[in-house]
Design a protein around this motif. Structure first.
Motif: not given
Length: 166
Positions: A8-10, A16-18
């Protein structure tokens, strides 16, 4: 039992990066539409229209061109400000480089100038063209030209702020 917390963290990091990349794409694309359009109008269309057309043809051409361009520009300005402020807020004002603050200030100033041009000077140009009042239309267009020159200069400063910020 499997621990799903790392997955989930990954996923959250990737998402967020996308989103950040999507905001950058919207931001850059909006700047290209706005600043590129101003550059084309000022340095390409303006000299050609002035050389080839009489006021009775040139001024309605400008009015019709700006009608279309300003609709795209209004959307571009809104997207540019929204994407820029989103990235600035996400990073945090205190952690953002000084160049980002400068870019935000200059971009906001450019937007205020655009709102004036679109909301007031362009309306005057349209009204004078509809009335075939060519000297008054030329005066309104000249005001737009001067303010576009200001915005182009501010755009150069904004790009410099972006390029040199860390």
């Amino acid at each position: 039992m499997h621990d799903t917390a790392p997955a989930v963290w990954l996923f959250a990091l990737i998402l967020k990066d996308m989103i950040r990349h999507a905001l950058l794409f919207v931001h850059f694309s909006s700047a290209v539409v706005w600043v590129g359009g101003m550059f084309f109008a000022y340095f390409c269309l303006r000299p050609a229209a002035g050389r080839l057309l009489e006021p009775a043809q040139r001024l309605p051409l400008w009015q019709a061109t700006l009608d279309r361009f300003f609709r795209f520009t209004a959307a571009a300005v809104a997207l540019l400000l929204a994407s820029g402020w989103s990235m600035l807020l996400e990073t945090g004002f205190s952690r953002a480089p000084i160049g980002w603050h400068l870019m935000s200030f200059l971009g906001s100033l450019m937007a205020v100038i655009f709102v004036y041009v679109y909301g007031f000077a362009h309306r005057r140009l349209r009204g004078h063209c509809e009335a075939s009042a060519w000297p008054a239309a030329a005066s309104a267009l000249n005001e737009i030209r001067r303010l576009v020159a200001v915005n182009l200069a501010l755009a150069v400063c904004t790009v410099a702020a972006a390029a040199f910020s860390r």
